[in-house]
Design a protein around this motif. Structure first.
Motif, PDB file in Angstrom:
ATOM      1  N   ARG A  78       0.524  -0.604   0.142  1.00 14.62           N
ATOM      2  CA  ARG A  78      -0.239  -0.379  -0.180  1.00 14.62           C
ATOM      3  C   ARG A  78       0.706   1.012   0.191  1.00 14.62           C
ATOM      4  NH1 ARG A  78      -6.205  -0.570   2.466  1.00 14.62           N
ATOM      5  NH2 ARG A  78      -6.060  -2.536   1.552  1.00 14.62           N
ATOM      6  N   LEU A  79       2.027   1.287   1.053  1.00 15.57           N
ATOM      7  CA  LEU A  79       2.544   2.215   0.528  1.00 15.57           C
ATOM      8  C   LEU A  79       3.580   2.293  -0.608  1.00 15.57           C
ATOM      9  CD1 LEU A  79       4.958   2.727   4.177  1.00 15.57           C
ATOM     10  CD2 LEU A  79       3.356   4.667   2.735  1.00 15.57           C
ATOM     11  N   ARG A  80       3.921   1.345  -1.510  1.00 18.38           N
ATOM     12  CA  ARG A  80       4.739   1.657  -2.783  1.00 18.38           C
ATOM     13  C   ARG A  80       3.418   2.430  -3.359  1.00 18.38           C
ATOM     14  NH1 ARG A  80       6.820  -3.886  -1.012  1.00 18.38           N
ATOM     15  NH2 ARG A  80       8.510  -3.439  -0.625  1.00 18.38           N
ATOM     16  N   VAL A  81       2.143   1.389  -3.374  1.00 24.46           N
ATOM     17  CA  VAL A  81       1.610   2.360  -4.951  1.00 24.46           C
ATOM     18  C   VAL A  81       0.924   3.801  -3.939  1.00 24.46           C
ATOM     19  CG1 VAL A  81       0.994   0.131  -5.623  1.00 24.46           C
ATOM     20  CG2 VAL A  81      -0.891   0.812  -3.666  1.00 24.46           C
ATOM     21  N   LYS A  83      -1.156   4.403  -1.364  1.00 20.00           N
ATOM     22  CA  LYS A  83      -2.913   4.424  -1.249  1.00 20.00           C
ATOM     23  C   LYS A  83      -3.648   3.905  -0.054  1.00 20.00           C
ATOM     24  CE  LYS A  83      -5.024   2.006  -4.657  1.00 20.00           C
ATOM     25  NZ  LYS A  83      -6.481   1.598  -5.559  1.00 20.00           N
ATOM     26  N   GLY A  84      -4.491   3.602   0.835  1.00 22.98           N
ATOM     27  CA  GLY A  84      -5.448   2.697   1.559  1.00 22.98           C
ATOM     28  C   GLY A  84      -4.288   2.631   2.443  1.00 22.98           C
ATOM     29  N   ILE A  85      -3.358   3.496   3.220  1.00 21.94           N
ATOM     30  CA  ILE A  85      -2.258   3.061   3.940  1.00 21.94           C
ATOM     31  C   ILE A  85      -2.220   4.470   5.103  1.00 21.94           C
ATOM     32  CG2 ILE A  85      -0.511   3.851   2.869  1.00 21.94           C
ATOM     33  CD1 ILE A  85      -0.357   0.503   5.544  1.00 21.94           C
ATOM     34  N   PHE A  98      12.120   4.345   2.570  1.00 16.78           N
ATOM     35  CA  PHE A  98      11.860   5.027   1.627  1.00 16.78           C
ATOM     36  C   PHE A  98      12.504   4.935   0.533  1.00 16.78           C
ATOM     37  CE2 PHE A  98       7.823   5.898   4.451  1.00 16.78           C
ATOM     38  CZ  PHE A  98       6.869   6.157   3.432  1.00 16.78           C
ATOM     39  N   LEU A  99      13.399   5.489   1.364  1.00 10.53           N
ATOM     40  CA  LEU A  99      15.070   5.913   0.095  1.00 10.53           C
ATOM     41  C   LEU A  99      15.274   4.560  -0.737  1.00 10.53           C
ATOM     42  CD1 LEU A  99      17.007   8.254   2.044  1.00 10.53           C
ATOM     43  CD2 LEU A  99      16.231   8.526   0.286  1.00 10.53           C
ATOM     44  N   ARG A 107       5.605  12.121  -0.651  1.00  8.58           N
ATOM     45  CA  ARG A 107       4.711  12.093  -1.247  1.00  8.58           C
ATOM     46  C   ARG A 107       4.212  11.536  -0.235  1.00  8.58           C
ATOM     47  NH1 ARG A 107       4.898  11.418  -7.745  1.00  8.58           N
ATOM     48  NH2 ARG A 107       6.246  13.104  -8.411  1.00  8.58           N
ATOM     49  N   ARG A 108       4.323  10.519   0.842  1.00  7.20           N
ATOM     50  CA  ARG A 108       3.823   9.625   1.666  1.00  7.20           C
ATOM     51  C   ARG A 108       4.153  10.523   3.310  1.00  7.20           C
ATOM     52  NH1 ARG A 108       3.364   8.273  -2.971  1.00  7.20           N
ATOM     53  NH2 ARG A 108       3.916   6.497  -3.367  1.00  7.20           N
TER      54      ARG A 108
END
Length: 110
Positions: A78-81, A83-85, A98-99, A107-108
């Protein structure tokens, strides 16, 4: 859920991945990261809340139990796409993840 005319949970929050908190949950919910956790009578989750530690801990199915690893994989998906997290707590190690995943932290950050 039928009487409330709902097809999903607005939020599901996992405080940690110990078996006494999540046992059987991967049989109940739709998980987006793998087709085998979709379909049938499973219930959707609009937004999954997890602590950062649940994303960052390393482990295999043998190390921590299958369901904990499945939820970690779902949260990472969900973090990669994007949405929903929601991730709560703010350890510096999360920025490093993230890096490593080549995901812009800004962005997140929300």
């Amino acid at each position: 859920m039928k009487s409330a005319n709902k097809t999903s949970f607005d939020v599901v929050a996992l405080t940690h991945g110990d078996s006494d908190h999540i046992h059987g949950s991967t049989d109940f919910f739709v998980l987006d990261h793998a087709a085998k956790y979709q379909g049938g009578d499973r219930v959707k989750i609009d937004e999954l809340w997890v602590p950062a530690a649940m994303l960052l801990e390393k482990g295999t199915h043998a190390d921590r139990g299958a369901e904990w690893v499945i939820w970690r994989d779902e949260a990472r998906h969900r973090l990669r796409v994007g949405k929903g997290i929601r991730v709560f707590s703010k350890p510096d190690q999360l920025k490093r993840w993230f890096l490593d995943e080549d995901i812009p932290f800004g962005r997140r950050k929300h």
